[in-house]
Write an enzyme that holds these catalytic residues in place. Structure first.
Site, mmCIF file in Angstrom:
data_model
loop_
_atom_site.group_PDB
_atom_site.id
_atom_site.type_symbol
_atom_site.label_atom_id
_atom_site.label_comp_id
_atom_site.label_asym_id
_atom_site.label_seq_id
_atom_site.Cartn_x
_atom_site.Cartn_y
_atom_site.Cartn_z
ATOM 1 N N ASP A 1 99.746 64.016 44.553
ATOM 2 C CA ASP A 1 99.960 62.908 43.621
ATOM 3 C C ASP A 1 99.936 61.570 44.389
ATOM 4 O OD1 ASP A 1 100.746 61.713 41.189
ATOM 5 O OD2 ASP A 1 102.866 61.795 41.760
ATOM 6 N N GLY B 1 105.201 59.452 32.819
ATOM 7 C CA GLY B 1 105.612 60.073 31.554
ATOM 8 C C GLY B 1 107.091 59.920 31.206
HETATM 9 O O1 G3H Z 1 102.804 60.296 39.574
HETATM 10 C C1 G3H Z 1 103.922 60.553 39.117
HETATM 11 C C2 G3H Z 1 104.242 60.268 37.749
HETATM 12 O O2 G3H Z 1 103.406 59.342 37.203
HETATM 13 C C3 G3H Z 1 105.668 60.263 37.386
HETATM 14 O O3 G3H Z 1 106.123 59.204 36.596
HETATM 15 O O4 G3H Z 1 108.524 59.178 37.181
HETATM 16 O O5 G3H Z 1 107.702 58.010 35.160
HETATM 17 O O6 G3H Z 1 107.740 60.482 35.233
HETATM 18 P P1 G3H Z 1 107.612 59.225 36.016
HETATM 19 ZN ZN ZN Z 2 102.022 58.432 38.861
#
Ligand code: G3H
Ligand code: ZN
Length: 289
Positions: A83, A215
């Site tokens: 990620d 999210g």
């Molecule tokens: O890349 C990681 C996500 O976009 C997580 O985002 O911490 O808002 O769930 P979040």
């Molecule tokens: Zn992200």
């Protein structure tokens, strides 16, 4: 069981549901994600950021994820993803160790450099038959939120341009695309939203699966609408961190004489599992294993 990510995401796109991509950095979070996937009979993506890799070490983290996936999770499809890989080196390291997908995040660079780096990553990954995610537009975090609130920046200027996205995908040959449609990394209930019209336009113009980052903090109704509009993958991190901390506070407060780390951490692992189950239900990926 670890499977090629294509198997998970293409099925989700076809079936018009989304698969959750959950961040991990240790054993407990990985257990929570995989146990939830098993209980819900759902495919799932486990992802690690570069900082998670620094925290736990790549070999160790990769061994934890693959071992848990291939034992406890042997009956459900699971893929491992990098990620927000901002440096080519971490992208290369994850490709070489056997990740199923890598995110080459050059979204902070100028457009031409983003195209160049994303295309390079795609070429490297495709040699090993794995997928590459690229990112176009700016998905803000906590610092960005402050700038938004003071009016230093404007959300409209950060969003993904649908026509540029179409051109970007054609030029780079990436497999999935992370888009900026209004979400923010972190949980900012009521403040972050999804520009559903823009999302739909991107989905109509871009044929590869679209990934929604940031999210946490979105409502179930917003997720469902985004999925209806064509999102295939949804990234969740903060929701699990919040569940972990809340349960940890409780378990320490409830029994101050507790010193066994397993007993201290277990309520947190269970709380994160419940959170993943909740997301899987909203995303519609239950019983799709
Ligand atoms: O890349 C990681 C996500 O976009 C997580 O985002 O911490 O808002 O769930 P979040
Ligand atoms: Zn992200």
């Amino acid at each position: 069981m670890i499977v090629p990510i294509k198997q998970i995401i293409s099925k989700a796109k076809q079936g018009k549901y989304a698969v959750g991509s959950f961040n991990t950095s240790n054993l407990e979070i990985t257990l929570a994600i995989v146990r939830a996937a098993v209980k819900m009979k759902s495919p799932v993506i486990i992802q690690t950021s570069s900082s998670a890799i620094k925290y736990s070490n790549l070999e160790t983290l990769f061994a934890i994820m693959t071992t848990v996936a291939n034992t406890i999770g042997k009956k459900v499809p699971i893929a491992i993803h990098l990620d927000h890989g901002k440096e080519m080196q971490v992208v290369k390291d994850c490709i070489n160790i056997g990740y199923n997908s890598v995110h080459m995040d050059a979204s902070e660079k100028d457009y031409a450099t983003n195209v160049k780096l994303s295309r390079q990553a795609a070429q490297l990954a495709h040699k090993k038959k794995i997928w590459v995610q690229a990112e176009l537009g700016s998905i803000l975090g906590k610092e960005g939120m402050v700038k938004l609130e003071t009016g230093e920046i404007n959300m409209k200027d950060l969003l993904t341009d649908p026509y540029q996205a179409k051109e970007f995908v054609a030029k780079t040959k990436v497999d999935t695309l992370a888009v900026a449609v209004g979400t923010i990394h972190g949980s900012f209930k009521g403040i972050e939203r999804v520009d559903q019209v823009l999302l739909k336009k991107i989905v109509n113009l871009v044929s590869i699966p679209i990934v929604l980052h940031g999210g946490s903090g979105l409502s179930a109704a917003t997720f469902k609408k985004a999925i209806k509009n064509g999102v295939s993958v949804i990234n969740i991190d903060t929701n699990l961190r919040l569940a972990f901390k809340k349960a940890l506070k409780g378990s320490i407060k409830d029994s101050e004489d507790l010193i066994d780390p397993r007993k201290i951490l277990n309520p947190s692992t269970e709380a994160m599992q419940r959170e993943v189950e909740k997301m899987i239900k909203i995303f519609g990926s239950y019983n799709k294993a």
